[in-house]
Motif scaffolding. Structure first.
Motif, short mmCIF file in Angstrom:
data_model
loop_
_atom_site.label_atom_id
_atom_site.label_comp_id
_atom_site.label_asym_id
_atom_site.label_seq_id
_atom_site.Cartn_x
_atom_site.Cartn_y
_atom_site.Cartn_z
N ARG A 26 -21.87 81.69 9.98
CA ARG A 26 -22.81 81.91 9.14
C ARG A 26 -23.86 82.94 9.53
O ARG A 26 -24.50 82.79 10.48
N GLY A 43 -17.65 72.98 1.40
CA GLY A 43 -17.17 72.09 2.81
C GLY A 43 -18.31 71.35 2.89
O GLY A 43 -19.26 71.64 3.44
N HIS A 44 -18.25 69.99 2.75
CA HIS A 44 -19.23 69.08 2.91
C HIS A 44 -18.87 67.94 3.95
O HIS A 44 -17.98 67.24 3.91
N ASP A 61 -24.26 74.96 1.87
CA ASP A 61 -24.40 74.31 3.38
C ASP A 61 -25.86 73.80 3.83
O ASP A 61 -26.05 73.74 4.94
MG MG Z 1 -20.68 73.32 3.25
#
Ligand code: MG
Ligand code: GDP
Ligand code: IMO
Length: 423
Positions: free
Chosen positions: A305, A40-41, A13
């Motif tokens: 996060r 997850g971009h 991330d």
């Molecule tokens: Mg990501």
């Protein structure tokens, strides 16, 4: 024309997709080489937000070809869903996606076992994305996997599939005490995939090396990050693939001779999702402030996060194992509102300074910090290095000094425009 590799230097991330998107404008082929739908971009184009899980982030430029390399584990349902969602938003995917015939198929039982395994592990769970990643790579290494190319082999269906199902069922029923796979159902499903996937499947090493030899520009898109690498990360709190440079070569099949740039994507602070050591983590107010300003919630699972300060030891480790040639420093704007910014410049273990990120007992280190005065003004409109506040420049230079790697790109906001090319 050589290939450029984009690799995460922390725990994922880092803003890899934003930089991939920025560089894709001048790229003909973008290749994902490992991981699966655990990634997850995120790419922001104006107000439009795109989150990619399997499809390379270069798809937003109409002329790029997007390759899913052989090092990936591909969940076909997630892939079709992602393609359809893009088509609905007017992004053409047909004719632009190629899938490696040696990539592994990720099937519903992989996801099911990932969830069961995490439940059974209780306190020692990894905190996976529950996308079946570790189970699918486990099958690959155990030689129990099903590759995309196997779908086109009648021999595979006759000779290998019955044995694979038998072994998987022994595990499902005896170890996890759950329902077995129904052979006929699985076989029908796989045969349906044969026709649904046929148009995409190619031999990727053949294709890529030919295109590179003819002068095409290739960008390799890493998922996850160095500290989640199964060999170089904080094992066992890692993913099950090699996001690092070695994985880019084995996961794409390009000759290493073509690789001349390895750009490490580095957040101006540090985050991690899931369990495992994180030396510069800030569990209190500071961490919460970073999380809120940086919107640090997982792009795949939505989990908050964990947040903390920049850790030079982590990025030096990444520089070493990836052969980084430059850094792209992202999310610098998130630090705009901090009067004091801390940076971990090294570690002590049992009272002694250590020279590298430790392979074990990483949760026992004491971090040595240096403090920097903040700049306390917004920087997201800056387009040239010279326009940045003095204290921001000092912080950037300190990162270059302590990591030994020059910063080539600076990201000061999520948009395409919020990017500064330094050199
Ligand atoms: Mg990501
Ligand atoms: P990836 O997995 O490395 O591609 O990164 P993610 O997409 O999971 O997370 C990065 C998040 O930060 C995304 O929401 C991006 O839109 C956002 N982002 C990227 N660069 C910047 C930046 O320079 N500033 C800010 N504020 N956000 C950024
Ligand atoms: P991108 O590409 C951040 C983490 C999970 C968990 C560990 C193992 O968006 O940077 P897995 O499902 O892979 O078996 O989970 O790895 N993880 C990521 N963390 N970014 C990612 O991808 C991640 N992919 C996996 O949270 O700790």
């Amino acid at each position: 024309m050589p290939a450029t590799l984009i690799v995460g230097t922390q725990w994922g991330d880092e803003g890899k997709a934003k930089i991939i998107d920025y560089l894709s404008e001048e790229t003909e082929i973008v290749v994902r080489y490992q991981g699966g739908a655990n990634a997850g971009h995120t790419v922001m184009v104006g107000e439009e937000k795109y989150v990619f899980h399997l499809i390379p982030s270069g798809i937003l430029y109409p002329n790029t070809i997007c390759v899913l390399g052989g090092g990936m584990v591909i969940d076909p349902e997630a892939l079709f869903e992602e393609m359809e969602a893009l088509e609905r938003r007017g992004i053409q995917t047909r004719g632009r996606i190629r899938i490696a015939d040696n990539a592994h198929l990720l099937l519903p039982y992989h996801r099911q076992i990932d969830i069961l395994r995490e439940e059974m592990a209780k306190e020692s769970r990894i905190g996976t994305t529950k996308r079946g990643i570790g189970v699918c790579y486990g099958d690959k290494v155990n030689r129990w996997g099903i590759r995309i190319g196997d779908l086109f082999s009648d021999n595979f269906f006759e000779k290998r599939l019955p044995m694979l199902v038998e072994m998987k069922n022994a595990i499902l029923t005896r170890l996890y005490e759950t329902n077995p796979i129904k052979f006929a159902e699985l076989k029908d499903y796989l045969l349906s995939l044969r026709s649904r996937l046929k148009e995409f499947v190619i031999n990727v090493p053949y294709y890529l090396n030919l295109e590179l030899a003819s002068g095409k520009k290739v960008l390799l898109e890493g998922a996850q990050g160095t500290m989640l690498d199964v060999d170089f990360g904080t094992y066992p709190y890692v993913t099950s693939s090699n996001p690092t440079t070695g994985g880019a070569i084995t996961g794409s099949g390009i000759s290493f001779h073509y690789l001349n740039e390895v750009i490490g994507i580095t957040k101006a602070y540090t985050t991690r999702v899931g369990e495992g050591p994180f030396p510069t983590e800030e569990k209190g107010e500071v961490g919460e402030k970073i999380r809120q300003i940086g919107q640090e919630y997982g792009a795949t699972t939505g989990r908050p996060r964990r947040c903390g300060w920049f850790d030079c030891e982590v990025v030096r480790h990444a520089a070493r194992v990836n052969g980084l040639t430059a850094l792209a420093l992202t999310k610098l704007d998130v630090l705009d509102q901090f009067p004091v910014i801390k940076m971990g410049i090294g570690y002590e273990l049992n009272g002694k300074r250590i020279s590298h990120f430790p392979t074990y007992d990483a949760d026992q280190v004491q971090v040595i910090y240096e403090e920097f005065p903040g700049w306390l003004e917004p920087i997201n409109e800056c387009r040239h290095f010279d326009e940045l506040p003095k204290n921001a420049k000092k912080y950037i230079h300190a990162i270059e000094k302590f990591t030994g790697i020059p910063i080539r790109y600076l990201s000061v906001g999520p948009g395409r425009d919020n990017t500064i090319k330094i050199r």
